[in-house]
Write a protein that holds these residues in place. Structure first.
Motif, PDB file in Angstrom:
ATOM      1  N   SER A 156       0.835  -1.201   0.000  1.00 48.15           N
ATOM      2  CA  SER A 156       0.000   0.000   0.000  1.00 48.15           C
ATOM      3  C   SER A 156       0.867   1.247   0.000  1.00 48.15           C
ATOM      4  CB  SER A 156      -0.920   0.003   1.218  1.00 48.15           C
ATOM      5  OG  SER A 156      -0.165   0.182   2.403  1.00 48.15           O
ATOM      6  N   PHE A 157       0.284   2.358  -0.463  1.00 46.11           N
ATOM      7  CA  PHE A 157       1.023   3.622  -0.507  1.00 46.11           C
ATOM      8  C   PHE A 157       1.445   4.062   0.888  1.00 46.11           C
ATOM      9  CE2 PHE A 157       0.656   8.280  -0.006  1.00 46.11           C
ATOM     10  CZ  PHE A 157       1.821   8.635  -0.684  1.00 46.11           C
ATOM     11  N   SER A 200      -2.134  15.357  -2.648  1.00 44.91           N
ATOM     12  CA  SER A 200      -2.348  15.801  -4.023  1.00 44.91           C
ATOM     13  C   SER A 200      -1.099  15.484  -4.837  1.00 44.91           C
ATOM     14  CB  SER A 200      -2.621  17.304  -4.062  1.00 44.91           C
ATOM     15  OG  SER A 200      -1.463  18.023  -3.651  1.00 44.91           O
ATOM     16  N   ARG A 201      -1.217  15.618  -6.174  1.00 45.84           N
ATOM     17  CA  ARG A 201      -0.068  15.293  -7.022  1.00 45.84           C
ATOM     18  C   ARG A 201       1.157  16.183  -6.738  1.00 45.84           C
ATOM     19  NH1 ARG A 201       0.670  11.859 -11.497  1.00 45.84           N
ATOM     20  NH2 ARG A 201       2.904  11.812 -11.785  1.00 45.84           N
ATOM     21  N   GLN A 241       1.875   2.758  -6.428  1.00 45.35           N
ATOM     22  CA  GLN A 241       0.975   2.650  -5.286  1.00 45.35           C
ATOM     23  C   GLN A 241       0.293   3.979  -4.965  1.00 45.35           C
ATOM     24  OE1 GLN A 241      -0.079  -0.133  -3.818  1.00 45.35           O
ATOM     25  NE2 GLN A 241       1.125  -1.118  -5.431  1.00 45.35           N
ATOM     26  N   TYR A 242       1.006   5.088  -5.210  1.00 42.60           N
ATOM     27  CA  TYR A 242       0.371   6.399  -5.010  1.00 42.60           C
ATOM     28  C   TYR A 242      -0.791   6.589  -5.978  1.00 42.60           C
ATOM     29  CZ  TYR A 242      -0.609  11.320  -5.587  1.00 42.60           C
ATOM     30  OH  TYR A 242      -1.266  12.509  -5.717  1.00 42.60           O
ATOM     31  N   LEU A 243      -0.547   6.318  -7.256  1.00 48.67           N
ATOM     32  CA  LEU A 243      -1.597   6.507  -8.257  1.00 48.67           C
ATOM     33  C   LEU A 243      -2.784   5.589  -7.987  1.00 48.67           C
ATOM     34  CD1 LEU A 243       0.610   6.823 -11.466  1.00 48.67           C
ATOM     35  CD2 LEU A 243      -0.567   8.654 -10.256  1.00 48.67           C
ATOM     36  N   ASP A 268     -10.606   1.326 -10.159  1.00 51.82           N
ATOM     37  CA  ASP A 268     -11.280   1.441 -11.455  1.00 51.82           C
ATOM     38  C   ASP A 268     -10.441   2.254 -12.443  1.00 51.82           C
ATOM     39  OD1 ASP A 268     -13.368  -0.001 -10.514  1.00 51.82           O
ATOM     40  OD2 ASP A 268     -14.904   1.444 -11.081  1.00 51.82           O
ATOM     41  N   PHE A 269     -10.182   3.504 -12.083  1.00 53.49           N
ATOM     42  CA  PHE A 269      -9.541   4.413 -13.022  1.00 53.49           C
ATOM     43  C   PHE A 269      -8.073   4.065 -13.231  1.00 53.49           C
ATOM     44  CE2 PHE A 269      -8.042   8.783 -14.279  1.00 53.49           C
ATOM     45  CZ  PHE A 269      -8.725   8.791 -15.486  1.00 53.49           C
ATOM     46  N   TYR A 270      -7.393   3.638 -12.165  1.00 51.35           N
ATOM     47  CA  TYR A 270      -5.968   3.336 -12.288  1.00 51.35           C
ATOM     48  C   TYR A 270      -5.728   2.189 -13.266  1.00 51.35           C
ATOM     49  CZ  TYR A 270      -1.359   1.546 -11.263  1.00 51.35           C
ATOM     50  OH  TYR A 270      -0.083   1.079 -11.391  1.00 51.35           O
TER      51      TYR A 270
END
Length: 517
Positions: free
Chosen positions: A5-6, A46-47, A70-72, A79-81
């Motif tokens: 995990s991140f 945030s990014r 892991q951050y993304l 879903d999106f990753y």
């Protein structure tokens, strides 16, 4: 690397960098409470904050990759990753889409038995390939109906590109394939089923073009569509033969005879009648443009991901009239299409247009419009290239649309695939092969159109596009290069430069006219 995990990776890397949460907050300037929330998993940075954190950790390349992934995953959600990851694979693998050609195994003149069984995936692939190859040897045309697990198998592993004599199969081997899709491209339970299907279909479109048709139907459970408990749910049908395939393609049963072929073919065509075309294939530029210009007239978002910036987006009619060759089919429609691109940038619609640094430098050096066939547009003169680059720079400065250069560290995009997605037009994949030329696929399936549009729209946010400052820096270098070339050629009258391009255009016109006849 045990931790996945991140938040667990962040805590580990902070400690391995010699920091406590307090000292790391002080070193980065990030609030200590926020650092504690990131480490505990209560919040995702945030990014920009993530980039600040990563820059202050002493990470090697492997750790950088794992930490960023892991951050993304934490930032976007599964879903999106994973949807982005699947699309990235489609975009990057087009650099190597060669057909797989196993060797044909000779049978020493022995007649094939009426029913035979094959075991092992490689043996199954070679067997299907060799039987189709034999059919090409004896039949003037072979019409094959294919139903295979498209999310797990590439058709070009089963289908030959040539007969045993080495003659191309193109024009003689006709393939119709039926595939299963789900209504969401990002359906996690099916591991991005639709995107994997597209990824596996594209190599054979590269190879076969108009000889290949694909149809789809939706099903909530693709791997369970009547296949549960069936030993051989898939099949390949062609002249005088049916090959039944297991779901894992580890076993096959071959049945010879016209009667069996006819019965299976009738069932296949009945199922096909309830399916929809997966992709529309265009073999010529004018055919594709005529269709796009008819339907791409709705307001809304337009997303371009291309190797090279499209000069027509920033060109006036006078320049377009000069650059587009005379005598080509539907010339006026092509010019109107170019002008429509210019209007789309100015009409207030959301407009995304990303291209590569390699592509823009190729344009600077040659003036060739890489996204159009050579016989359709002549190379731009140095002065014309300079005008286009100045316009691109102005658009980026004024933030007219979402424009920019793809960061090659995050996405390697070659000229073999350009993407255009819009609500009115669907998903257009423009395939380029030096041997085969241009091939065009129009996909209207909603989930895939949305997936690619979402990918392109999120590229800047995800760091796939260079910053505004870096974009302008690259363009300044391009402009400076062209100005230096103009200065070096100052002794040569501009008229001579233009005449050279006119003579090239005439050569294109002659070739286009001959092709038209």
């Amino acid at each position: 690397m045990g931790e996945r995990s991140f938040c667990s990776l962040l805590e580990r890397f902070i400690r391995e960098s010699g920091h406590t949460n307090f000292s790391f907050a002080k070193a980065t300037g990030i609030n200590r409470v926020n650092i504690q929330r990131y480490v505990s998993g209560g919040r995702v940075p945030s990014r920009p904050v993530f980039e600040q954190i990563r820059a202050n950790l002493n990470l090697n390349r492997q750790e950088q990759r794992a930490f960023t992934e892991q951050y993304l995953l934490a930032f976007y959600g599964e879903d999106f990753y994973f949807q982005r990851k699947a699309i990235r694979e489609i975009l990057e693998r087009t650099a190597d889409m060669s057909a797989v050609e196993p060797e044909l195994t000779e049978k020493n003149g022995e007649a094939s038995p009426a029913v035979s069984t094959i075991r092992g995936r490689v043996a199954v692939e070679r067997f299907v390939w060799s039987r189709l190859c034999e059919a090409l040897k004896t039949e003037p045309e072979v019409h094959a109906c294919v139903y295979i697990p498209a999310e797990a198998c590439e058709l070009n592993r089963l289908v030959p590109a040539a007969d045993p004599e080495g003659n191309p199969a193109g024009g003689r081997l006709k393939i119709v394939q039926l595939v299963q899709l789900v209504k969401r491209a990002d359906a996690v339970s099916f591991r991005y089923h639709n995107l994997r299907v597209l990824n596996n279909l594209m190599p054979y479109y590269f190879q076969a073009g108009s000889d290949y048709e694909t149809y789809f139907y939706y099903h909530n459970y693709p791997v369970m569509d009547g296949n549960n408990g069936l030993l051989y749910p898939y099949y390949v049908i062609f002249e005088g033969a049916v090959i039944l395939l297991s779901a894992d393609l580890e076993r096959a049963v071959s049945i010879s005879g016209r009667e069996a072929e006819q019965r299976f073919r009738e069932d296949f065509m009945e199922r096909l009648s309830g399916a929809e075309p997966f992709a529309k294939y265009y073999s010529t530029v004018e055919e594709m443009l005529a269709h796009v210009l008819r339907i791409d007239n709705q307001a809304g978002e337009r997303c371009f991901l291309e190797y090279q910036p499209c000069f027509a987006v920033w060109a006036g009619r006078e320049l377009v009239e000069r650059v587009v060759a005379q005598g080509i089919p539907r010339r006026e429609e092509l010019i109107e299409g170019f002008m429509k691109r210019t209007r789309q940038l100015a009409d207030g619609s959301r407009f995304f247009h990303y291209f590569t640094e390699e592509g823009i430098w190729e344009f600077v050096r040659t003036g060739i419009c890489a996204d159009y066939p050579r016989e359709y547009t002549r190379p731009l003169t140095v002065k014309e290239r300079l005008v286009i680059l100045e316009q691109i720079r102005t658009s980026i400065e004024k933030e007219e649309g979402e424009l920019g250069i793809v960061d090659s560290k995050n996405l390697m995009l070659t000229k073999r695939l350009n993407v255009f997605a819009s609500g009115g037009c669907g998903l257009n994949l423009i395939l380029y092969d030096e041997r085969l030329g241009y091939r065009y696929l129009l996909i209207r399936e909603n989930s895939l159109c949305r997936a690619f549009a979402e990918y392109i729209e999120s590229m800047r946010e995800n760091g796939d596009v260079c910053s505004k400052e870096r974009n302008l820096e690259i363009l300044e270098e391009c402009v400076a290069s062209l100005k230096a070339e103009l200065a070096a050629d100052a002794k040569v009258p501009d008229a001579n430069v233009f005449e050279t391009n006119v003579s090239e255009a005439k050569a294109f016109e002659t070739k286009a006219s001959e092709n038209g006849r």
